[in-house]
Design a protein around this motif. Structure first.
Motif, PDB file in Angstrom:
ATOM      1  N   ASN A  92      46.207  58.971  62.033  1.00 26.29           N
ATOM      2  CA  ASN A  92      44.826  58.508  61.937  1.00 26.29           C
ATOM      3  C   ASN A  92      43.849  59.635  62.231  1.00 26.29           C
ATOM      4  N   GLY A 127      53.569  56.624  73.320  1.00 28.57           N
ATOM      5  CA  GLY A 127      52.870  55.873  74.352  1.00 28.57           C
ATOM      6  C   GLY A 127      51.376  56.004  74.348  1.00 28.57           C
ATOM      7  N   ASP A 128      50.830  56.876  73.542  1.00 25.25           N
ATOM      8  CA  ASP A 128      49.378  57.103  73.569  1.00 25.25           C
ATOM      9  C   ASP A 128      48.747  56.736  72.235  1.00 25.25           C
ATOM     10  N   GLU A 156      46.580  54.624  71.526  1.00 22.09           N
ATOM     11  CA  GLU A 156      45.149  54.332  71.570  1.00 22.09           C
ATOM     12  C   GLU A 156      44.311  55.537  71.971  1.00 22.09           C
ATOM     13  N   LYS A 157      44.931  56.643  72.245  1.00 17.08           N
ATOM     14  CA  LYS A 157      44.197  57.804  72.732  1.00 17.08           C
ATOM     15  C   LYS A 157      43.627  58.580  71.568  1.00 17.08           C
ATOM     16  N   LEU A 158      42.350  58.876  71.660  1.00 16.88           N
ATOM     17  CA  LEU A 158      41.673  59.707  70.672  1.00 16.88           C
ATOM     18  C   LEU A 158      41.630  61.148  71.155  1.00 16.88           C
ATOM     19  N   PHE A 163      38.476  52.411  78.150  1.00 17.66           N
ATOM     20  CA  PHE A 163      38.647  53.836  78.411  1.00 17.66           C
ATOM     21  C   PHE A 163      37.354  54.419  78.971  1.00 17.66           C
ATOM     22  N   TYR A 192      35.783  58.341  78.703  1.00 19.62           N
ATOM     23  CA  TYR A 192      35.897  59.706  78.204  1.00 19.62           C
ATOM     24  C   TYR A 192      34.788  60.544  78.830  1.00 19.62           C
ATOM     25  N   LEU A 222      39.811  62.351  77.332  1.00 14.11           N
ATOM     26  CA  LEU A 222      40.140  61.100  78.007  1.00 14.11           C
ATOM     27  C   LEU A 222      40.249  61.307  79.516  1.00 14.11           C
ATOM     28  N   LYS A 248      42.458  55.184  81.184  1.00 14.22           N
ATOM     29  CA  LYS A 248      42.455  54.016  80.317  1.00 14.22           C
ATOM     30  C   LYS A 248      43.045  52.814  81.045  1.00 14.22           C
ATOM     31  N   HIS A 258      38.501  49.121  73.039  1.00 11.39           N
ATOM     32  CA  HIS A 258      39.361  49.118  71.860  1.00 11.39           C
ATOM     33  C   HIS A 258      39.998  47.744  71.737  1.00 11.39           C
ATOM     34  N   PHE A 261      43.218  48.205  65.225  1.00 13.12           N
ATOM     35  CA  PHE A 261      43.691  49.459  65.808  1.00 13.12           C
ATOM     36  C   PHE A 261      42.748  50.620  65.590  1.00 13.12           C
ATOM     37  N   PHE A 317      36.969  51.562  67.693  1.00 11.86           N
ATOM     38  CA  PHE A 317      36.648  51.915  69.069  1.00 11.86           C
ATOM     39  C   PHE A 317      35.146  51.721  69.247  1.00 11.86           C
TER      40      PHE A 317
END
Lengths: 115, 114
Positions: A31, A99-100, A102-104, B34, B36, B46, B49, B94, B99, B102
């Motif tokens: 993504n 595991g990440d 959702e992390k951007l 989250f 940031y 980040l 979360k 989120h 998915f 955000f």
């Protein structure tokens, strides 16, 4: 170390010019996202892509288009730049695996000025 | 519909004093949340979360946040501010059903005075 690289830190363009903003990630992420950041408005999603050649409009797609010909590269195109497109543009990527999910991960941003 | 509200656009604290950055979210569903941080001329990084495992979440650089469902809040705290904490902080939601979506708050700029 994971990395999202935006090709230009600062850009100055004239009204009516076609502008290309480039973003490359080295994490094999599925993504990729383009956001616009304006003071007091947070980040607003312009477009995102979930796979090569796949794209979907975000919240503010008008005046923009995108291209994703390769997995690692996501380009934002301003077809005819206007002064109201002066802004900070942030590219981000994320993975569908591990595991990440959702992390951007963000690039450092491109500050675009349209005169 | 989902939205994120950061209650303060600017917060100023003295070095060594506690930091509180406030965030409220509205959602029909419990989202992942989250925080940031964006230092000058840098992209967002980040901090921490929340994904429902524990209501108190610890992040990097001594920051933590507590999820309070009854108050729909996710405030960010740090016991003792450091000069290097001066930055802009974004609260982000989120939704689990989307998915690629955000929701960013408008940001809080933290100033740390010597």
């Amino acid at each position: 170390d994971v990395k999202v690289t935006q090709s230009s830190r600062y850009l100055v363009k004239r009204t009516g010019e076609k502008v290309f903003l480039e973003c490359v990630q080295d994490m094999d992420h599925e993504n990729m996202f383009w956001y616009r950041q304006d003071p007091g408005l947070g980040l607003r999603l312009i477009y995102f892509s979930y796979d090569v050649k796949m794209k979907e409009k975000g919240d503010i797609p008008e005046g923009y288009s995108v291209s994703r010909e390769k997995k690692e590269r996501f380009s934002l195109i301003l077809e005819s730049a206007s002064t109201n497109q002066t802004s900070m543009y942030l590219c981000a990527s994320s993975s569908d695996r591990g595991g990440d999910t959702e992390k951007l991960f963000f690039g450092s941003g491109t500050q675009l000025s349209v005169l | 519909a989902q939205s994120v509200t950061q209650l303060d656009s600017h917060v100023s604290v003295s070095e060594g004093t506690p930091v509180l950055l406030r965030c409220n979210y509205s959602s029909s569903y419990s989202p992942s949340l989250f925080w940031y941080v964006q230092h000058p001329n840098k992209g967002l990084q980040l901090l921490l979360k929340y994904t429902s495992a524990a209501t108190l979440v610890k992040g990097i650089n001594g920051f933590e946040a507590e999820f309070k469902k009854s108050e729909t809040s996710f405030h960010l705290t740090k016991p003792s501010a450091h000069m290097s904490d001066a930055a802009e902080y974004f609260c982000v939601a989120h939704p689990l059903y989307n998915f690629n979506k955000f929701y960013f708050g408008s940001g809080t700029k933290l100033n740390v005075k010597p």
